[in-house]
Design a protein around this motif. Structure first.
Motif, PDB file in Angstrom:
ATOM      1  N   CYS A 162      68.750  24.511  21.546  1.00  0.00           N
ATOM      2  CA  CYS A 162      69.848  25.482  21.531  1.00  0.00           C
ATOM      3  C   CYS A 162      71.069  24.956  20.790  1.00  0.00           C
ATOM      4  CB  CYS A 162      70.254  25.845  22.961  1.00  0.00           C
ATOM      5  SG  CYS A 162      68.958  26.696  23.894  1.00  0.00           S
ATOM      6  N   PHE A 163      71.625  25.814  19.931  1.00  0.00           N
ATOM      7  CA  PHE A 163      72.878  25.542  19.239  1.00  0.00           C
ATOM      8  C   PHE A 163      73.943  26.458  19.841  1.00  0.00           C
ATOM      9  CE2 PHE A 163      69.635  24.179  16.296  1.00  0.00           C
ATOM     10  CZ  PHE A 163      70.160  23.038  15.698  1.00  0.00           C
ATOM     11  N   HIS A 164      74.969  25.864  20.435  1.00  0.00           N
ATOM     12  CA  HIS A 164      76.025  26.625  21.097  1.00  0.00           C
ATOM     13  C   HIS A 164      77.225  26.753  20.159  1.00  0.00           C
ATOM     14  CE1 HIS A 164      73.877  26.575  24.874  1.00  0.00           C
ATOM     15  NE2 HIS A 164      73.786  25.259  24.831  1.00  0.00           N
ATOM     16  N   LEU A 165      77.561  27.989  19.826  1.00  0.00           N
ATOM     17  CA  LEU A 165      78.655  28.262  18.889  1.00  0.00           C
ATOM     18  C   LEU A 165      79.740  29.094  19.564  1.00  0.00           C
ATOM     19  CD1 LEU A 165      75.693  28.895  17.033  1.00  0.00           C
ATOM     20  CD2 LEU A 165      77.431  28.128  15.401  1.00  0.00           C
ATOM     21  N   TRP A 166      80.974  28.841  19.144  1.00  0.00           N
ATOM     22  CA  TRP A 166      82.106  29.508  19.803  1.00  0.00           C
ATOM     23  C   TRP A 166      82.984  30.225  18.785  1.00  0.00           C
ATOM     24  CZ3 TRP A 166      87.405  29.167  19.372  1.00  0.00           C
ATOM     25  CH2 TRP A 166      88.151  29.779  20.401  1.00  0.00           C
ATOM     26  N   ASN A 167      83.538  31.344  19.212  1.00  0.00           N
ATOM     27  CA  ASN A 167      84.596  32.048  18.487  1.00  0.00           C
ATOM     28  C   ASN A 167      85.293  32.964  19.475  1.00  0.00           C
ATOM     29  OD1 ASN A 167      86.228  32.608  16.334  1.00  0.00           O
ATOM     30  ND2 ASN A 167      84.714  33.758  15.157  1.00  0.00           N
ATOM     31  N   GLU A 195      83.757  32.650  11.182  1.00  0.00           N
ATOM     32  CA  GLU A 195      82.447  32.770  11.814  1.00  0.00           C
ATOM     33  C   GLU A 195      82.370  31.733  12.925  1.00  0.00           C
ATOM     34  OE1 GLU A 195      79.025  31.199   9.586  1.00  0.00           O
ATOM     35  OE2 GLU A 195      80.412  30.876   7.915  1.00  0.00           O
ATOM     36  N   PRO A 196      81.459  31.911  13.877  1.00  0.00           N
ATOM     37  CA  PRO A 196      81.397  30.982  15.001  1.00  0.00           C
ATOM     38  C   PRO A 196      81.182  29.533  14.556  1.00  0.00           C
ATOM     39  CG  PRO A 196      80.136  32.951  15.480  1.00  0.00           C
ATOM     40  CD  PRO A 196      80.533  33.042  14.040  1.00  0.00           C
ATOM     41  N   VAL A 197      81.844  28.618  15.262  1.00  0.00           N
ATOM     42  CA  VAL A 197      81.767  27.194  14.959  1.00  0.00           C
ATOM     43  C   VAL A 197      80.910  26.501  16.019  1.00  0.00           C
ATOM     44  CG1 VAL A 197      83.900  26.697  16.240  1.00  0.00           C
ATOM     45  CG2 VAL A 197      83.125  25.119  14.451  1.00  0.00           C
ATOM     46  N   LEU A 198      80.106  25.549  15.570  1.00  0.00           N
ATOM     47  CA  LEU A 198      79.193  24.855  16.479  1.00  0.00           C
ATOM     48  C   LEU A 198      79.950  23.871  17.357  1.00  0.00           C
ATOM     49  CD1 LEU A 198      76.200  24.321  17.272  1.00  0.00           C
ATOM     50  CD2 LEU A 198      76.181  22.520  15.517  1.00  0.00           C
ATOM     51  N   TRP A 199      79.738  23.987  18.664  1.00  0.00           N
ATOM     52  CA  TRP A 199      80.289  23.022  19.600  1.00  0.00           C
ATOM     53  C   TRP A 199      79.268  21.953  19.968  1.00  0.00           C
ATOM     54  CZ3 TRP A 199      83.532  25.871  23.929  1.00  0.00           C
ATOM     55  CH2 TRP A 199      84.778  26.205  23.397  1.00  0.00           C
ATOM     56  N   ALA A 200      77.998  22.374  20.151  1.00  0.00           N
ATOM     57  CA  ALA A 200      77.019  21.397  20.622  1.00  0.00           C
ATOM     58  C   ALA A 200      75.599  21.883  20.400  1.00  0.00           C
ATOM     59  CB  ALA A 200      77.232  21.106  22.113  1.00  0.00           C
ATOM     60  N   THR A 259      79.469  18.207  18.364  1.00  0.00           N
ATOM     61  CA  THR A 259      80.134  18.076  17.080  1.00  0.00           C
ATOM     62  C   THR A 259      81.556  17.567  17.325  1.00  0.00           C
ATOM     63  OG1 THR A 259      80.983  20.337  17.168  1.00  0.00           O
ATOM     64  CG2 THR A 259      78.808  19.996  16.133  1.00  0.00           C
ATOM     65  N   PRO A 260      82.276  17.162  16.268  1.00  0.00           N
ATOM     66  CA  PRO A 260      83.692  16.788  16.483  1.00  0.00           C
ATOM     67  C   PRO A 260      84.499  17.906  17.142  1.00  0.00           C
ATOM     68  CG  PRO A 260      82.956  16.037  14.332  1.00  0.00           C
ATOM     69  CD  PRO A 260      81.844  16.866  14.892  1.00  0.00           C
ATOM     70  N   GLU A 261      84.264  19.160  16.733  1.00  0.00           N
ATOM     71  CA  GLU A 261      84.965  20.286  17.347  1.00  0.00           C
ATOM     72  C   GLU A 261      84.617  20.399  18.832  1.00  0.00           C
ATOM     73  OE1 GLU A 261      87.334  23.918  17.320  1.00  0.00           O
ATOM     74  OE2 GLU A 261      87.103  22.332  15.814  1.00  0.00           O
ATOM     75  N   GLY A 262      83.356  20.222  19.154  1.00  0.00           N
ATOM     76  CA  GLY A 262      82.938  20.294  20.547  1.00  0.00           C
ATOM     77  C   GLY A 262      83.495  19.163  21.382  1.00  0.00           C
ATOM     78  N   SER A 263      83.544  17.967  20.819  1.00  0.00           N
ATOM     79  CA  SER A 263      84.120  16.825  21.543  1.00  0.00           C
ATOM     80  C   SER A 263      85.597  17.040  21.798  1.00  0.00           C
ATOM     81  CB  SER A 263      83.896  15.541  20.745  1.00  0.00           C
ATOM     82  OG  SER A 263      82.524  15.225  20.650  1.00  0.00           O
TER      83      SER A 263
END
Length: 222
Positions: A171-176, A192-197, A212-216
């Motif tokens: 699973c790829f979890h993306l946020w927006n 567009e949604p950015v990947l968190w993890a 990802t850095p954004e998720g961290s």
């Protein structure tokens, strides 16, 4: 079936199972339209009953709690504790893992074992940079299941799976989300949604995540 007198003698067991499976899979893909986590639990209860699999379903729930993937507030609570957000696509993907193991998840695309292994092999390095939804699809192809709908202004989870029940749902979890005022109410935070993890099983729920850095950064501020 209805006879010549107009009397309906009821549905067959197969028809009931197919009806419930269809609605379960619809709810997994668009949980916000059907009632969220509670609706998923109710449909899984019903599907388990229709397939005489209540014991397996209850064991799955116990295992989820043991792995700390569900709290007193459900799977939503586990994601809230993880990164301060409870978007329903991520929650649905956890229940989809259970559905996949039980043979109840209908895939839009089935990966080969080699494709599945390749995703697992490269994601540790791949997630060291921030990624967008288009990056995930370009790199790994269309998902086996999309949780959360196609609107780019909202979070979503992309899952990749083989037809083997014992293979992990990747699973790829993306946020927006929509930007807070004074920005326009129709403007989203990201184009567009950015990947968190990326999530790949794990003994404990949190063990399966590669951020990802954004998720961290989100974890540190949540």
């Amino acid at each position: 079936m209805t006879d010549t007198t107009g009397h309906n003698d009821g549905r067959t067991a197969h028809e009931v199972r197919e009806y419930l499976l269809t609605h379960l899979n619809d709810t997994l893909r668009r949980p916000g339209m059907y009632g969220g986590e509670m609706a998923l639990r109710l449909y899984l209860d019903a599907v388990a009953f229709a397939h005489a699999s209540e014991q397996a379903w209850q064991q799955e729930l116990k295992d989820l709690q043991t792995r700390q993937g569900s709290s007193s507030t459900g799977v939503r609570g586990a994601f809230q504790a993880l990164w301060g957000d409870t978007h329903e696509g991520a929650v649905a993907s956890v229940y989809a893992e259970i559905a996949h193991r039980q043979g109840w998840l209908r895939l839009d695309r089935t990966l080969t074992s080699a494709e599945h292994d390749e995703i697992r092999r490269v994601t540790g390095t791949w997630c060291r940079k921030d990624r967008l939804l288009s990056d995930v699809v370009t790199t790994f192809g269309p998902p086996s299941v999309l949780f959360g709908g196609n609107n780019p202004n909202y979070p979503k989870t992309l899952a990749y799976a083989t037809d083997q029940r014992d293979d992990t749902l990747l699973c790829f979890h993306l946020w927006n989300s929509f930007a807070p005022s004074p920005s326009s109410s129709s403007a989203s935070v990201h184009a567009e949604p950015v990947l968190w993890a990326f999530r790949d099983g794990g003994t404990l729920f949190t063990d399966g995540f590669t951020f990802t850095p954004e998720g961290s950064a989100r974890r540190r501020t949540s």
